[in-house]
Design a protein around this motif. Structure first.
Motif, PDB file in Angstrom:
ATOM      1  N   LEU A 177      -6.405   2.386  -1.182  1.00 57.59           N
ATOM      2  CA  LEU A 177      -5.395   2.364  -2.241  1.00 57.59           C
ATOM      3  C   LEU A 177      -4.989   0.932  -2.592  1.00 57.59           C
ATOM      4  O   LEU A 177      -4.793   0.098  -1.719  1.00 57.59           O
ATOM      5  CB  LEU A 177      -4.177   3.169  -1.797  1.00 57.59           C
ATOM      6  CG  LEU A 177      -4.438   4.653  -1.524  1.00 57.59           C
ATOM      7  CD1 LEU A 177      -3.166   5.325  -1.022  1.00 57.59           C
ATOM      8  CD2 LEU A 177      -4.956   5.355  -2.762  1.00 57.59           C
ATOM      9  N   ALA A 181      -2.301  -1.437  -5.090  1.00 57.97           N
ATOM     10  CA  ALA A 181      -1.081  -1.463  -5.892  1.00 57.97           C
ATOM     11  C   ALA A 181      -1.451  -1.750  -7.342  1.00 57.97           C
ATOM     12  O   ALA A 181      -2.483  -2.362  -7.637  1.00 57.97           O
ATOM     13  CB  ALA A 181      -0.126  -2.539  -5.369  1.00 57.97           C
ATOM     14  N   SER A 205      -3.449   7.968 -10.339  1.00 63.20           N
ATOM     15  CA  SER A 205      -2.867   7.267  -9.200  1.00 63.20           C
ATOM     16  C   SER A 205      -2.171   8.285  -8.304  1.00 63.20           C
ATOM     17  O   SER A 205      -1.958   9.436  -8.692  1.00 63.20           O
ATOM     18  CB  SER A 205      -1.860   6.211  -9.675  1.00 63.20           C
ATOM     19  OG  SER A 205      -0.729   6.832 -10.275  1.00 63.20           O
ATOM     20  N   THR A 206      -1.844   7.816  -7.127  1.00 57.18           N
ATOM     21  CA  THR A 206      -0.988   8.599  -6.244  1.00 57.18           C
ATOM     22  C   THR A 206       0.320   7.828  -6.145  1.00 57.18           C
ATOM     23  O   THR A 206       0.411   6.678  -6.584  1.00 57.18           O
ATOM     24  CB  THR A 206      -1.625   8.766  -4.849  1.00 57.18           C
ATOM     25  OG1 THR A 206      -1.872   7.463  -4.304  1.00 57.18           O
ATOM     26  CG2 THR A 206      -2.925   9.535  -4.929  1.00 57.18           C
ATOM     27  N   ARG A 207       1.318   8.440  -5.589  1.00 58.34           N
ATOM     28  CA  ARG A 207       2.624   7.781  -5.458  1.00 58.34           C
ATOM     29  C   ARG A 207       2.991   7.617  -3.991  1.00 58.34           C
ATOM     30  O   ARG A 207       2.722   8.493  -3.168  1.00 58.34           O
ATOM     31  CB  ARG A 207       3.718   8.601  -6.156  1.00 58.34           C
ATOM     32  CG  ARG A 207       3.534   8.800  -7.652  1.00 58.34           C
ATOM     33  CD  ARG A 207       3.692   7.495  -8.410  1.00 58.34           C
ATOM     34  NE  ARG A 207       3.569   7.718  -9.838  1.00 58.34           N
ATOM     35  CZ  ARG A 207       4.395   7.214 -10.725  1.00 58.34           C
ATOM     36  NH1 ARG A 207       5.397   6.461 -10.361  1.00 58.34           N
ATOM     37  NH2 ARG A 207       4.196   7.459 -12.008  1.00 58.34           N
ATOM     38  N   THR A 208       3.618   6.498  -3.697  1.00 57.31           N
ATOM     39  CA  THR A 208       4.125   6.264  -2.351  1.00 57.31           C
ATOM     40  C   THR A 208       5.463   6.977  -2.209  1.00 57.31           C
ATOM     41  O   THR A 208       6.004   7.517  -3.193  1.00 57.31           O
ATOM     42  CB  THR A 208       4.336   4.756  -2.095  1.00 57.31           C
ATOM     43  OG1 THR A 208       5.390   4.296  -2.962  1.00 57.31           O
ATOM     44  CG2 THR A 208       3.077   3.962  -2.333  1.00 57.31           C
ATOM     45  N   ALA A 209       6.013   6.950  -1.017  1.00 59.66           N
ATOM     46  CA  ALA A 209       7.336   7.538  -0.778  1.00 59.66           C
ATOM     47  C   ALA A 209       8.385   6.854  -1.655  1.00 59.66           C
ATOM     48  O   ALA A 209       9.363   7.475  -2.056  1.00 59.66           O
ATOM     49  CB  ALA A 209       7.709   7.429   0.700  1.00 59.66           C
ATOM     50  N   ASN A 211       7.843   5.930  -4.696  1.00 58.66           N
ATOM     51  CA  ASN A 211       7.439   6.255  -6.054  1.00 58.66           C
ATOM     52  C   ASN A 211       6.642   5.131  -6.732  1.00 58.66           C
ATOM     53  O   ASN A 211       6.663   4.995  -7.945  1.00 58.66           O
ATOM     54  CB  ASN A 211       8.637   6.661  -6.923  1.00 58.66           C
ATOM     55  CG  ASN A 211       8.203   7.502  -8.108  1.00 58.66           C
ATOM     56  OD1 ASN A 211       7.218   8.233  -8.039  1.00 58.66           O
ATOM     57  ND2 ASN A 211       8.928   7.383  -9.204  1.00 58.66           N
ATOM     58  N   GLN A 212       5.966   4.310  -5.935  1.00 60.95           N
ATOM     59  CA  GLN A 212       5.113   3.269  -6.502  1.00 60.95           C
ATOM     60  C   GLN A 212       3.697   3.802  -6.663  1.00 60.95           C
ATOM     61  O   GLN A 212       3.201   4.538  -5.819  1.00 60.95           O
ATOM     62  CB  GLN A 212       5.099   2.044  -5.587  1.00 60.95           C
ATOM     63  CG  GLN A 212       6.442   1.367  -5.476  1.00 60.95           C
ATOM     64  CD  GLN A 212       6.377   0.198  -4.511  1.00 60.95           C
ATOM     65  OE1 GLN A 212       5.584   0.180  -3.579  1.00 60.95           O
ATOM     66  NE2 GLN A 212       7.238  -0.781  -4.744  1.00 60.95           N
ATOM     67  N   ARG A 213       3.061   3.409  -7.766  1.00 60.62           N
ATOM     68  CA  ARG A 213       1.687   3.844  -8.028  1.00 60.62           C
ATOM     69  C   ARG A 213       0.717   3.146  -7.084  1.00 60.62           C
ATOM     70  O   ARG A 213       0.833   1.952  -6.835  1.00 60.62           O
ATOM     71  CB  ARG A 213       1.288   3.501  -9.467  1.00 60.62           C
ATOM     72  CG  ARG A 213       1.883   4.391 -10.506  1.00 60.62           C
ATOM     73  CD  ARG A 213       1.383   3.928 -11.885  1.00 60.62           C
ATOM     74  NE  ARG A 213       1.698   4.888 -12.915  1.00 60.62           N
ATOM     75  CZ  ARG A 213       2.819   4.886 -13.621  1.00 60.62           C
ATOM     76  NH1 ARG A 213       3.731   3.959 -13.401  1.00 60.62           N
ATOM     77  NH2 ARG A 213       3.042   5.801 -14.542  1.00 60.62           N
ATOM     78  N   ARG A 214      -0.265   3.915  -6.639  1.00 61.30           N
ATOM     79  CA  ARG A 214      -1.388   3.382  -5.875  1.00 61.30           C
ATOM     80  C   ARG A 214      -2.659   3.982  -6.450  1.00 61.30           C
ATOM     81  O   ARG A 214      -2.738   5.176  -6.696  1.00 61.30           O
ATOM     82  CB  ARG A 214      -1.281   3.729  -4.384  1.00 61.30           C
ATOM     83  CG  ARG A 214      -0.107   3.088  -3.677  1.00 61.30           C
ATOM     84  CD  ARG A 214      -0.332   1.576  -3.500  1.00 61.30           C
ATOM     85  NE  ARG A 214       0.701   0.962  -2.706  1.00 61.30           N
ATOM     86  CZ  ARG A 214       1.770   0.337  -3.206  1.00 61.30           C
ATOM     87  NH1 ARG A 214       1.941   0.273  -4.513  1.00 61.30           N
ATOM     88  NH2 ARG A 214       2.657  -0.190  -2.414  1.00 61.30           N
TER      89      ARG A 214
END
Length: 146
Positions: free
Chosen positions: A8, A10, A36-40, A42-45
């Motif tokens: 992943l 950023a 993308s996926t989201r982190t805890a 809510n940041q895009r990865r």
């Protein structure tokens, strides 16, 4: 440490690596061209294999291929894992005919422009021979013979 296609990244790293602004990445994601996926927090990865998809979008734009055409072709590519060589060959085959058509149109345009610019007619006599009485204007605005 080896890097895998599903590692992943950023959004800033993806932007830096591809040269595509973050706002464009958001737009491409809204269109479903990338995911993308989201982190805890809510940041895009983005998975590393998205770099190739984004690069193909950039190349398509340079070639004048509309994003709607890119969308159409990308529907056959997986978003959740790295596309296979077979997947990429299928995409290339889908665009082959379109690119050949564009090449033919550009060759025709080049011949037309060379003839038009190279003729040296200040009075546009040659243009009157190709389009007497502005007959092509009846078909509507814009270029008609290209």
């Amino acid at each position: 440490m080896s890097l895998e296609p599903d590692d992943l990244l950023a959004i800033g790293e993806v932007s830096h690596r591809t040269g595509v602004p973050v706002s464009a990445l958001h737009f491409y994601e809204q269109l479903g061209l990338i995911a993308s996926t989201r982190t805890a927090g809510n940041q895009r990865r983005y998975r590393r294999h998205m770099l190739r998809r984004i690069s193909l979008i950039v190349v398509a734009k340079r070639l004048g291929i509309p994003l709607s055409d890119v969308q159409e072709v990308f529907t056959s590519l997986p978003l959740d894992h790295s596309p296979s060589l077979r997947d990429w060959r299928r995409v290339a085959k889908l665009w082959h005919a379109e690119l050949e058509l564009r090449r033919t149109q550009l060759d025709h345009l080049q011949r037309e422009l060379t003839g038009c610019i190279g003729c040296g007619c200040v009075s546009l006599k040659a243009c009157r021979l190709l389009n007497p009485e502005d007959a092509l204007g009846e078909d509507g605005p814009g270029p008609r013979r290209i």
